[in-house]
Enzyme design. Structure first.
Site, PDB file in Angstrom:
ATOM      1  N   GLU A 178       0.747  -1.379   0.037  1.00 47.37           N
ATOM      2  CA  GLU A 178      -0.059   0.062   0.085  1.00 47.37           C
ATOM      3  C   GLU A 178       0.814   1.349  -0.186  1.00 47.37           C
ATOM      4  O   GLU A 178       0.576   2.172   0.540  1.00 47.37           O
ATOM      5  CB  GLU A 178      -1.029  -0.260   1.209  1.00 47.37           C
ATOM      6  CG  GLU A 178      -1.931  -1.169   1.201  1.00 47.37           C
ATOM      7  CD  GLU A 178      -2.975  -1.157   2.307  1.00 47.37           C
ATOM      8  OE1 GLU A 178      -2.687  -0.292   3.169  1.00 47.37           O
ATOM      9  OE2 GLU A 178      -3.569  -2.093   2.389  1.00 47.37           O
ATOM     10  N   GLU A 184      -5.809  -7.750  -0.385  1.00 48.02           N
ATOM     11  CA  GLU A 184      -6.708  -7.456   0.856  1.00 48.02           C
ATOM     12  C   GLU A 184      -8.011  -7.145   0.339  1.00 48.02           C
ATOM     13  O   GLU A 184      -8.043  -6.307  -0.279  1.00 48.02           O
ATOM     14  CB  GLU A 184      -5.887  -6.380   1.721  1.00 48.02           C
ATOM     15  CG  GLU A 184      -4.657  -6.865   2.613  1.00 48.02           C
ATOM     16  CD  GLU A 184      -4.094  -5.431   3.566  1.00 48.02           C
ATOM     17  OE1 GLU A 184      -5.086  -4.605   4.043  1.00 48.02           O
ATOM     18  OE2 GLU A 184      -3.052  -5.497   3.563  1.00 48.02           O
TER      19      GLU A 184
END
Length: 337
Positions: free
Chosen positions: A170, A262
Site C-alpha cells: 500500500e 486484501e
C-alpha cells in the site's frame, strides 16, 4: 481469454520447485477459479478461521499473516510472534501462505508508539536520505531488519514452504513510512529488498507480490511476479471491483497475474465471472471484517453477511483449503522451468 494466459515463470531464476509448483497452480486456475484467503495472525486455528468454518463449513485456501514483529524494534520490545511456525503448519496442512510486513522502523527513528512505528506519524525516519547514502547508520539498521525477516523466511524455505511475499504494501497511500516520501525512494527500497533477500540470503521460496496501489510505484517487471491490490469496499458491497482489476492488468502490462491482496467485504463470485474480473485470490483482512470484538467472539455480519460468506466459500468458482491439490507434488508447467 488472453488476459488470463499468464506465463508461470518466476522472476527469480533459482526459484524452488515448490515455488514453481505453486505458481504453476495459480496460473492453471487463473480466470476459472479464485483462491479463498483470510488474514489470521494467530494462524490456522485463529478466531477468523474458526468462525468462517462455523458459518460456511470450509477453511480458506490461503492463510495471511504479518512478519512485522520480526523487525528489530519488535524483538527489542519482546513482541510475541509465531508466524514462522504457523506458516510451516499451514503448508503441512495442505494450505497456502501469504505474508505481509508491517515494518516497524528502527528504534532510533521511533517517535511515537513502537508497535505503530510502521506509520509516519510514529517515526522520524528520512528514507530518501538513507537511500541516497546520506545516513549510513540508517541503511545499516534497515539491512539488519531485512536480515531478521530473511532468517525467518529461510526457516520456511528449509521446511519447503513457498510464500506469496507482499512487502512494502500500500505504498502510494502514504500511510506507511516506506511510501511516505514518494515513488522514487520507495522503488529504490523495494529493489534493495528484492536483491538483498534473493542474492544475499538465498531466498528462492518467495513469489513476489507487488502492492503499490498505483502505476507510478511499479518497480519494473524484473521485480514483480504478481500484482496485488487492496480494496475495502463499503459494507455489503459485493461487486466484482472490475475497474480495479483492469487497472492491475495495465500496471503489469498484461503479463502479471492479478490478485486481491486484501479486502474487507467479500466479492460475489458470480459477479466476478459475469464481469470477467477473476481475481487469482482474495484475502480478507482480520478482526472486524470477520469477527466481533470481546471475549465471546462471534461471526460479524457488518461487512459480509452469513449468506454471502456461505455462498462464496461453497462456490464452484472459489477454492477452499480442502479443494487444493497436493502442492508438494504438483506438476510444474513447462513455462515455469
Amino acid at each position: 481469454e488472453s488476459v488470463f494466459h499468464i506465463p508461470a515463470k518466476l522472476i527469480n531464476p533459482n526459484a524452488t520447485d515448490n515455488a514453481r509448483r505453486l505458481m504453476s497452480y495459480l496460473c492453471d486456475i487463473y480466470g476459472e477459479q479464485t483462491l479463498s484467503g483470510q488474514y489470521c495472525d494467530s494462524g490456522m486455528n485463529g478466531w477468523e478461521n474458526i468462525k468462517i468454518n462455523e458459518v460456511a463449513g470450509k477453511f480458506p485456501a490461503v492463510l495471511g499473516m504479518d512478519v512485522g514483529y520480526y523487525s528489530q524494534t519488535g524483538i527489542d520490545h519482546g513482541a510475541d510472534i509465531s508466524t514462522t511456525e504457523q506458516a510451516i503448519a499451514y503448508w503441512e496442512k495442505g494450505g497456502i501462505v501469504t505474508l505481509c510486513w508491517h515494518w516497524l522502523a528502527p528504534e532510533k527513528y521511533v517517535s511515537g508508539t513502537w508497535y505503530s512505528a510502521f506509520r509516519p506519524e510514529h517515526t522520524n525516519i528520512n528514507l530518501t536520505k538513507i537511500m541516497a547514502g546520506e545516513d549510513p547508520e540508517g541503511m545499516e539498521l534497515l539491512l539488519k531488519d531485512i536480515g531478521n525477516v530473511s532468517r525467518e523466511l529461510q526457516k520456511m524455505q528449509e521446511a519447503g514452504v513457498p510464500i506469496l511475499w507482499r512487502p512494502l504494501h500500500e505504498a502510494s497511500g502514504g500511510w506507511f513510512w516506506w511510501g511516505a516520501e514518494g515513488p522514487e525512494t520507495y522503488k529504490k527500497l523495494y529493489i534493495l529488498l528484492y536483491e538483498t533477500m534473493t542474492n544475499e540470503y538465498g531466498l528462492n521460496n518467495l513469489i513476489w507480490v507487488w502492492n503499490g496501489q498505483h502505476a507510478d510505484w511499479y518497480p519494473g517487471d524484473a521485480y514483480v511476479d504478481i500484482v496485488g491490490i487492496d480494496i475495502y469496499a463499503g459494507e455489503h458491497v459485493y461487486t466484482s471491483q472490475s475497474e480495479y482489476f483492469s487497472d492491475c492488468l495495465a500496471w503489469g502490462g498484461g503479463k502479471k497475474l492479478v490478485i486481491l491482496s486484501e479486502n474487507g467485504t467479500l466479492i460475489d463470485p458470480e459477479l466476478s465471472v459475469r464481469d470477467r474480473a477473476m481475481w487469482g485470490l482474495f484475502c480478507t483482512w482480520g478482526g472486524e471484517f470477520v469477527i466481533t470484538d470481546g471475549l465471546r467472539k462471534t461471526y460479524s455480519e457488518q461487512y459480509t453477511d452469513k449468506e454471502m460468506l456461505t455462498k462464496v466459500y461453497n462456490s464452484d468458482y472459489v477454492v477452499t483449503r480442502d479443494e487444493l491439490p497436493d502442492l508438494k507434488n504438483y506438476l510444474i508447467r513447462e513455462d515455469a522451468q
